[in-house]
Design an enzyme around this catalytic site. Structure first.
Site, PDB file in Angstrom:
ATOM      1  N   CYS A  35       5.272   7.910  14.055  1.00 12.77           N
ATOM      2  CA  CYS A  35       4.204   8.907  14.040  1.00 12.77           C
ATOM      3  C   CYS A  35       4.418   9.941  15.154  1.00 12.77           C
ATOM      4  O   CYS A  35       5.370  10.698  15.106  1.00 12.77           O
ATOM      5  CB  CYS A  35       2.845   8.235  14.111  1.00 12.77           C
ATOM      6  SG  CYS A  35       1.498   9.302  13.512  1.00 12.77           S
TER       7      CYS A  35
ATOM      8  N   HIS B  73       2.845   3.985  10.005  1.00  9.32           N
ATOM      9  CA  HIS B  73       2.437   2.844  10.806  1.00  9.32           C
ATOM     10  C   HIS B  73       2.495   1.590   9.929  1.00  9.32           C
ATOM     11  O   HIS B  73       2.384   1.649   8.716  1.00  9.32           O
ATOM     12  CB  HIS B  73       0.998   3.010  11.302  1.00  9.32           C
ATOM     13  CG  HIS B  73       0.805   4.133  12.267  1.00  9.32           C
ATOM     14  ND1 HIS B  73       1.295   4.109  13.542  1.00  9.32           N
ATOM     15  CD2 HIS B  73       0.154   5.325  12.132  1.00  9.32           C
ATOM     16  CE1 HIS B  73       0.959   5.223  14.165  1.00  9.32           C
ATOM     17  NE2 HIS B  73       0.272   5.974  13.332  1.00  9.32           N
TER      18      HIS B  73
END
Length: 502
Positions: free
Chosen positions: A342, A426
């Protein structure tokens, strides 16, 4: 039973509210009770995406798993994601609605959210036998009581009995219980029905005289003494405490299958979010996960992870100031593994245009991946499914940055160049087959004789951990008393403890 409820408050942040709430949920569902967790307002950088595309705190997603129900936005209607010392992104019913200072939020906006929060709680109570609510911080924050929508404010509006949890491992738990109760208004004290001692070590008979004296002082019983439990590894809410440097992520205690261990260093970037991504690595026998903030701590690492962050530009500056950026560049040049997730993926790219998160405009990335990132005002919230290294991968996405990948090998909607990997996903490492394949690649690149265990199931380990929480409640709490509170509410006639709220 229908619509019963309980609020688990705490004497402090990190007293154990999240795990106690999860433990009560797991204990109840094992008794055949249809139960749901709830937290009206959560402040956390660890979040999760529900199936309907709503962002909620990871602690509430974990509690929903403990309750064996699907997590929804109803369980955490307000999520605050800090962007600095004085401001947070406000997420309402799973969607961001803007940035706000703490003064602005507590000065008026918070009160406007009270009715929606209460409506979510009542909807859950209408469809479940019991709802176990988690408070935030302490219910005795006298400066914030007027605008409270998560502790005694919601308890009083919904007539919820309250159990207060205290962490005895920190010391001073009797003063915490007494002081918390004595700082509440009489109407709030009427709902405080008892206490739970958390993280006790030693002989409980030595504690009992103090518990008796506390009962005499407050008129309230202690409903359980929960022992200190090592290695739970349950999702944390607000971040690792104090200094991250040298902190070792809890893991199973098992030797490696091969001749070598595998060392993972996680860069402890500012505003680190979803550091729970590395829990699946720590669950592997022979994998040692440490959080670091110095370049020399990368020297013996077989894999370096640059994790998610709510401040990609701030994290970039931090990596450069501390010399970690140069250390990462050397690793890439030497073919030594680096994984960016991310915000960490964004930092590894070539260029960032950010008029949204930091409002810094054009910023150079580390240049380790052929990616250009533009921050969009609308947040991407998704639950993607894909394939990498020949294995199925499930993940979730929470980001404003839009990645334009201009080269490298495709990797989970990101890319890979040599031993540098980057993705917005994630949770990908929780996919067992992919995690094992990835670790084999890391071990080969690092020259380690490390062999992933063929049968480690992260999902099964998580279930075992949640069952341990349920066991703690079942074996060490007065479950009959808890059930009475959930079904009947706080008992009448609880004494007032002076002085009360100022």
């Amino acid at each position: 039973m229908r619509g019963g409820g309980l609020l688990v408050a705490g004497t402090t942040s990190d007293a154990g509210k999240s795990v106690v709430t999860a433990g009560i949920c797991r204990w109840l569902v094992r008794q055949g009770v249809k139960v749901a967790p709830f937290k009206g307002q959560n402040m956390s950088l660890n979040s999760f995406v529900t199936r309907e595309g709503a962002e909620i705190g990871r602690a509430q997603a974990m509690q929903a798993q403990a309750a064996r129900v699907e997590p929804t936005a109803l369980m955490n209607p307000v999520l605050l994601k800090p962007g600095g010392d004085r401001s947070s992104q406000v997420v309402l019913m799973g969607k961001p609605v803007g940035e706000m200072s703490a003064r602005g939020y507590h000065g008026g906006r918070q009160q406007t959210l009270f009715e929606p929060v209460l409506a979510c709680l009542e909807e859950l109570r209408a469809t479940h036998d019991a709802v176990i609510c988690e408070g935030a911080g302490s219910p005795a924050e006298i400066n914030l009581r007027r605008t409270d929508i998560v502790n005694m404010g919601i308890a009083r509006a919904a007539r919820l009995p309250v159990v207060v949890v205290g962490d005895i491992d920190r010391g001073g738990v009797f003063a915490q219980f007494f002081g918390t109760t004595a700082l509440l208004a009489p109407e709030d004290q009427e709902l405080v029905a008892g206490y739970l001692v958390n993280k006790f070590r030693g002989d409980v008979t030595l504690l009992e005289p103090g518990l008796d004296m506390l009962h005499g002082l407050t008129g309230r019983r202690t409903l359980g003494v929960l022992p200190y439990a090592h290695g739970l590894g349950i999702d944390e809410e607000d971040g690792l405490r104090v200094s991250l440097r040298g902190t070792v992520r809890e893991s199973v205690v098992a030797p490696p299958l091969g001749a070598d261990v595998l060392r993972v260093a996680v860069c402890a970037v500012p505003l680190m979010s979803n550091f729970t991504d590395v829990d699946a690595l720590a669950a592997e026998p022979g994998v040692i996960v440490r959080f670091v903030d110095r370049p020399e701590e990368l020297a013996d690492a077989d894999l370096v992870v640059v994790p998610g962050t709510r401040g990609t530009v701030k994290a970039l500056a931090w990596l450069r100031e501390r010399g970690l950026a140069d250390a990462l560049a050397r690793r890439a040049a030497e073919g030594r593994p680096v994984l960016g997730i991310c915000g960490g993926f964004q930092a590894l790219g070539e260029h960032i245009e950010d008029e949204v998160e930091s409002k810094a405009g054009a910023v150079d990335g580390l240049g380790l991946l052929p990616v250009r990132v533009r921050f969009a005002r609308e947040k991407t919230l998704a639950r993607p499914v894909g394939e990498a290294l020949g294995e199925r991968v499930d993940g979730y996405e929470i980001h404003h940055g839009v990645a334009d990948v201009r080269g490298g090998e495709p990797f989970l909607h990101g890319c890979r160049v040599g031993a540098v990997w980057g993705t917005h996903w994630h949770g990908s490492l929780e996919s067992d087959g992919f995690r094992r394949a990835f670790l084999r690649e890391v071990a080969a690149a690092a020259g380690r004789a490390f062999v992933p265990a063929p049968d480690t199931s992260f999902g099964a380990l998580r279930e075992e951990q949640l069952d341990r929480l349920g066991d703690l409640i079942e074996e060490h709490a007065d479950t009959d008393a808890l059930l009475r509170l959930i079904e009947e509410g706080a008992p009448e006639g609880l004494p007032f403890v002076p002085p009360g709220a100022p």
